[in-house]
Design an enzyme around this catalytic site. Structure first.
Site, PDB file in Angstrom:
ATOM      1  NE  ARG A  23     105.875  -0.994   2.643  1.00  0.00           N
ATOM      2  CZ  ARG A  23     107.114  -1.469   2.465  1.00  0.00           C
ATOM      3  NH1 ARG A  23     107.504  -1.878   1.271  1.00  0.00           N
ATOM      4  NH2 ARG A  23     107.955  -1.535   3.473  1.00  0.00           N
ATOM      5  CB  SER A 126     120.458   7.074  13.427  1.00  0.00           C
ATOM      6  OG  SER A 126     121.624   6.748  12.684  1.00  0.00           O
ATOM      7  CE1 TYR A 139     118.056   8.337   8.724  1.00  0.00           C
ATOM      8  CE2 TYR A 139     120.405   8.217   9.180  1.00  0.00           C
ATOM      9  CZ  TYR A 139     119.124   7.730   9.359  1.00  0.00           C
ATOM     10  OH  TYR A 139     118.907   6.651  10.185  1.00  0.00           O
ATOM     11  CE  LYS A 143     116.571   8.344  12.159  1.00  0.00           C
ATOM     12  NZ  LYS A 143     115.347   7.751  12.735  1.00  0.00           N
ATOM     13  N   PRO A 169     121.003   3.148  16.978  1.00  0.00           N
ATOM     14  CG  PRO A 169     119.633   2.032  15.439  1.00  0.00           C
ATOM     15  CD  PRO A 169     119.623   3.121  16.489  1.00  0.00           C
ATOM     16  N   GLY A 170     123.822   1.883  15.088  1.00  0.00           N
ATOM     17  CA  GLY A 170     124.672   2.123  13.937  1.00  0.00           C
ATOM     18  C   GLY A 170     124.145   1.328  12.755  1.00  0.00           C
ATOM     19  CB  VAL A 172     120.253  -1.973  11.361  1.00  0.00           C
ATOM     20  CG1 VAL A 172     119.299  -3.147  11.545  1.00  0.00           C
ATOM     21  CG2 VAL A 172     120.521  -1.288  12.700  1.00  0.00           C
ATOM     22  CD  GLU A 176     111.321  -2.715   2.887  1.00  0.00           C
ATOM     23  OE1 GLU A 176     110.875  -1.555   2.933  1.00  0.00           O
ATOM     24  OE2 GLU A 176     110.659  -3.694   2.532  1.00  0.00           O
ATOM     25  CG  PHE A 177     118.645   2.435   6.557  1.00  0.00           C
ATOM     26  CD1 PHE A 177     118.016   3.470   7.219  1.00  0.00           C
ATOM     27  CD2 PHE A 177     119.958   2.622   6.134  1.00  0.00           C
ATOM     28  CE1 PHE A 177     118.672   4.674   7.456  1.00  0.00           C
ATOM     29  CE2 PHE A 177     120.625   3.817   6.363  1.00  0.00           C
ATOM     30  CZ  PHE A 177     119.986   4.833   7.027  1.00  0.00           C
TER      31      PHE A 177
END
Length: 246
Positions: A23, A126, A139, A143, A169-170, A172, A176-177
């Site tokens: 964007r 992740s 997903y 990862k 990371p766990g 977050v 916008e996840f």
């Protein structure tokens, strides 16, 4: 938005930035916010499309062209249903962004780092790449790909000063996840974090900075971080009847 948190912290360190995302309006907004601290170049492209990535990289001005740090923080999570009910288009989109896009841009930029004998690739993976959970299916698999690609590239970089790391990371919350995963359903997205003080984009950015600022002879292979309210899942089991074929 991982990009924004990481960019803001690196801008405070005076790091020259190339901001890459789909964007353009968001990128321009962020670059204006950072312009008092550092130089930024906006590079808008579709990270699910290798032609779009290649075209965008080819347009990078010479002043920004000597890239010695790549932070792969784009990622897509779509849907939470079981594999047998998943939409293939969602699976394809996750593979295209999380695997193909990441691998392509890395493969484009890595040779120059090796030639200069200087550089660092940081992938944002992740904990889903290590710990499976219901609905994680593709997903989590993407990862896991990122984790293994990082380690294999590290093996290939032996004999060079180029570094590669995976930050995993766990939960977050300030991104916008979950909103993307639940296809814009804000109520469902917010419910994921109810009663949990999740990690923030600042926590993730601080980890990126720590990895980057280790002494040149130190390579951080992987960092796993979770909020204190989260832990690796135990082995799943199901009590009750189930159908089997004799």
């Amino acid at each position: 938005m991982h990009l924004q948190g990481i960019a803001e912290l690196l801008a405070e360190q005076g790091v020259t930035l190339i901001l890459v995302a789909r964007r353009r309006d968001k990128l321009i907004e962020l670059s204006k916010k950072l312009q008092s601290k550092t130089s930024c170049y906006v590079c808008d492209c579709d990270l699910a499309d290798t032609d779009s990535i290649s075209e965008a990289l080819d347009k990078i001005p010479q002043d920004f062209a000597n890239i010695d740090v790549l932070i792969n923080c784009a990622g897509a999570a779509l849907g939470v249903g079981p594999a047998q009910e998943a939409d293939w288009n969602d699976w394809q989109a996750m593979i295209n962004v999380n695997c193909v896009g990441l691998a392509f841009i890395t493969q484009r930029l890595l040779p120059n780092m090796v030639e200069n004998n200087k550089g660092h690739v940081i992938n944002i993976g992740s904990t889903a790449g290590t710990y499976p959970y219901k609905g994680g299916n593709i997903y989590g698999a993407t990862k896991a790909f990122v984790k293994q690609l990082t380690l294999n590239i590290k093996a290939d970089l032996l004999g060079t000063a180029v570094r590669v790391s995976n930050i995993e990371p766990g939960m977050v919350s300030d991104s916008e996840f979950s909103l993307v995963r639940f296809k814009g359903d804000a109520d469902k997205a917010n419910a994921v974090y109810e009663g949990i003080e999740a990690l923030s984009s600042v926590d993730l950015a601080n980890t990126v900075l720590w990895v980057l600022t280790q002494p040149p002879h130190v390579n951080i292979n992987r960092v796993e971080l979770m909020p204190i309210n989260q832990a690796p899942q135990r082995t799943a089991y199901h009590k009750g009847t189930h159908k089997t074929e004799s």
